[in-house]
Write an enzyme that holds these catalytic residues in place. Structure first.
Site, PDB file in Angstrom:
ATOM      1  N   LYS A  79      38.710  46.825  31.624  1.00  0.00           N
ATOM      2  CA  LYS A  79      39.701  46.004  32.330  1.00  0.00           C
ATOM      3  C   LYS A  79      39.145  44.595  32.512  1.00  0.00           C
ATOM      4  O   LYS A  79      37.951  44.410  32.763  1.00  0.00           O
ATOM      5  CB  LYS A  79      39.999  46.646  33.684  1.00  0.00           C
ATOM      6  CG  LYS A  79      41.144  46.011  34.449  1.00  0.00           C
ATOM      7  CD  LYS A  79      41.435  46.782  35.738  1.00  0.00           C
ATOM      8  CE  LYS A  79      42.601  46.202  36.512  1.00  0.00           C
ATOM      9  NZ  LYS A  79      42.881  46.955  37.753  1.00  0.00           N
ATOM     10  N   SER A 154      47.608  48.371  38.153  1.00  0.00           N
ATOM     11  CA  SER A 154      47.368  47.158  37.403  1.00  0.00           C
ATOM     12  C   SER A 154      46.501  47.343  36.165  1.00  0.00           C
ATOM     13  O   SER A 154      46.448  46.455  35.310  1.00  0.00           O
ATOM     14  CB  SER A 154      46.716  46.124  38.320  1.00  0.00           C
ATOM     15  OG  SER A 154      45.457  46.586  38.764  1.00  0.00           O
ATOM     16  N   SER A 178      45.659  51.520  41.131  1.00  0.00           N
ATOM     17  CA  SER A 178      45.683  50.866  39.822  1.00  0.00           C
ATOM     18  C   SER A 178      45.052  51.625  38.664  1.00  0.00           C
ATOM     19  O   SER A 178      45.208  51.215  37.516  1.00  0.00           O
ATOM     20  CB  SER A 178      45.041  49.494  39.910  1.00  0.00           C
ATOM     21  OG  SER A 178      45.976  48.598  40.426  1.00  0.00           O
TER      22      SER A 178
HETATM   23  N1  GLN Z   1      49.857  48.183  43.294  1.00  0.00           N
HETATM   24  C1  GLN Z   1      48.848  48.000  44.290  1.00  0.00           C
HETATM   25  C2  GLN Z   1      48.764  46.539  44.684  1.00  0.00           C
HETATM   26  O1  GLN Z   1      49.418  45.764  44.085  1.00  0.00           O
HETATM   27  C3  GLN Z   1      47.516  48.528  43.817  1.00  0.00           C
HETATM   28  C4  GLN Z   1      46.788  47.603  42.948  1.00  0.00           C
HETATM   29  C5  GLN Z   1      45.411  48.067  42.616  1.00  0.00           C
HETATM   30  O2  GLN Z   1      45.049  49.215  42.825  1.00  0.00           O
HETATM   31  N2  GLN Z   1      44.606  47.130  42.150  1.00  0.00           N
HETATM   32  O3  GLN Z   1      48.056  46.177  45.571  1.00  0.00           O
END
Ligand code: GLN
Length: 487
Positions: A79, A154, A178
């Site tokens: 990532k 994400s 994410s």
């Molecule tokens: N969707 C969640 C957020 O936007 C989780 C994102 C993540 O785990 N980085 O905060």
């Protein structure tokens, strides 16, 4: 051997015993990337030269009969918020365009020591804020099961790369889901480890009290193998736990008997908003564990009603502080600041460098931390966080693992949830509790609903990753799911 159709574990042993060379494997992967990447858009950067250099080195050592690592030749996608030395690391943001870290994250060093081949950096929501990968400043990644749909986020690029055979393993990060969300949407296995088990050194922070780096893999054994490699104490991360390295594969050799294992279905995870077909797939799989003598029950965790709100207050507050360092002077993007005083120059860089969603969160987080509002929002959210933790502690007196759907729905259409940010935040309702409580949680595929993968989430007490692997491997052994390359 057909490398694209094998597990990382099998590939590593094939490379080690000379059945296939690391270079041949890499050639094959690049062929695949050429064929599918124009459709999928999983990568922001490919590190072809670096990958071939590593593969060559591995092959030379194999030829000389020297020892190679546990991930010999295994192609890993990373990532884009995890620092890889001299490879552009953008975090999906324009503000980090042109940032080439001068060091490796600890997880990258560990992968390298075990002879994994890092192939590139994957697309993500900007600064890991999002659940669809649509908030990337660079491209829209598509779901390998249906190109009109989001891969989740994400870490959408990482999950899509594994699902489409562009990598054998991937690393993601999980602040509020994410890893588990894109794993669920793309039909792969994703683990968020216990907070502190995997070093965050070299992970670009979004909300540091919540996040962990974790693996995304084709199956549970590959996931366990990856965790064995990346976990462990790191003096460079002050939140790192002092734990001995462990081989998580060891516990997975047994035949499956779940006698004495109590699985608790979290009632709140099946509340309103959960698609019926998703709930039924998940419940089917959980109850099928009775065949292996597990006992199944239900439990209510009342504090979960407030978990999502608390998560967003905490995450945004931490983000507003963590993202203060991007001034346009030290890293990445630097817009013309001729004639501007430093305050204006910062503001201009940040205005042009950050996307809408990131700005929204910085503003809301700053608000929640400001004098007069701190007690009403941030402090209150911290109190909810404690209640959530206590609820889990109570639940683990009754059950060994807790279960429910990873995501309330299957992957939705690209653009479908871009209008209203709140609607998107709601999708994280089942994933954020484990982050608030620092617990290990895994998402494994458990079937298809209208052709799209459904993810089952299992949560265990701190440091009980082995337990998660054992139960999820049991689910796999029941034969309801096996990995197939898409598209
Ligand atoms: N969707 C969640 C957020 O936007 C989780 C994102 C993540 O785990 N980085 O905060």
């Amino acid at each position: 051997m057909r490398p694209l159709y094998n597990s990382a574990e099998r590939i590593a042993s094939a490379v080690e015993n000379g059945e296939i060379s690391a270079i041949e494997l890499l050639d094959e992967i690049f062929e695949r990337i050429k064929a599918v990447e124009p459709k999928i858009n999983a990568f922001i950067t490919l590190a072809e030269d670096k990958a071939y250099e590593k593969a060559k080195d591995i092959d030379q050592r194999v030829r000389k009969g020297l020892k190679v690592g546990r991930l010999a030749g295994v192609v890993v996608a990373v990532k884009d918020n995890i620092c890889v030395k001299n490879v552009e690391t953008t975090c999906g943001s324009k503000i980090l365009k042109g940032y080439f870290p001068s060091y490796n994250a600890t997880v990258i060093e560990k992968l390298d020591m075990e002879d994994a081949v890092i192939i590139g950096k994957t697309n993500m929501d900007e600064f890991a804020m999002g659940s669809t990968t649509e908030f990337s400043a660079y491209k829209t990644t598509r779901n390998p099961y249906d190109l009109e749909r989001v891969p989740g986020g994400s870490s959408g690029g990482s999950a899509a790369a594994v699902a489409s055979g562009e990598a054998l393993l991937a690393l993601g990060s999980d602040t509020g889901g994410s890893i588990r969300c894109p794993a669920a949407f793309c039909g792969v296995v994703g683990l968020k480890p216990t907070y502190g088990l995997v070093s965050r050194y070299g992970l670009i922070a979004y909300a540091n009290s919540l996040e962990q780096i974790g693996p995304i893999a084709r199956n549970v054994r590959d996931c366990a193998l990856s965790l064995s490699v990346i976990a462990g104490y790191d003096p460079r991360d002050s939140t790192s736990l002092t734990v001995q390295p462990k081989d998580y594969l060891e516990d997975l050799n047994a035949t499956y008997d779940l006698k004495g294992v109590r699985v608790g279905i979290i009632k709140e995870f099946l509340a309103e908003g959960v698609q019926e077909s998703v709930a039924s797939k998940v419940l089917d799989t959980i109850y099928s564990l009775e065949e292996l003598d597990a006992s199944i029950g239900e439990i209510s965790l009342e504090s979960l009603e407030y978990a999502l709100a608390a998560y967003y207050v905490i995450a945004m507050s931490e983000a507003s502080s963590n993202l203060a360092r991007y001034d346009g002077l030290r890293y990445g993007l630097r817009v013309s600041d001729q004639g501007l005083n430093w305050g204006r120059a910062y503001a201009k860089n940040r205005r042009l460098g950050f996307g809408e969603e990131v700005k929204r969160r910085i503003i809301l987080g700053t608000f929640a931390l400001s004098a007069g509002y701190y007690e009403a929002y941030y402090l209150k959210a911290l109190k909810v966080r404690t209640l959530v933790l206590m609820d889990f502690q109570r639940a683990f007196k009754e059950f060994d693992v807790l279960a429910g759907p990873s995501m309330p729905t299957v992957a939705f259409k690209i653009g479908e949830k871009m209008e209203d940010p709140l609607e998107l935040y709601m999708c994280d309702v089942n994933t954020v509790p484990a982050n608030l409580a620092g617990l290990p949680a895994i998402s494994i595929p458990c079937g298809l609903s209208e052709g799209l993968p459904v993810g089952l989430q299992l949560i265990a007490p701190p440091m009980e990753e082995s337990r998660l692997f054992k139960v999820s491997h049991s689910c796999e052994s029941l034969g309801k799911w096996s990995f197939t390359l898409k598209p």
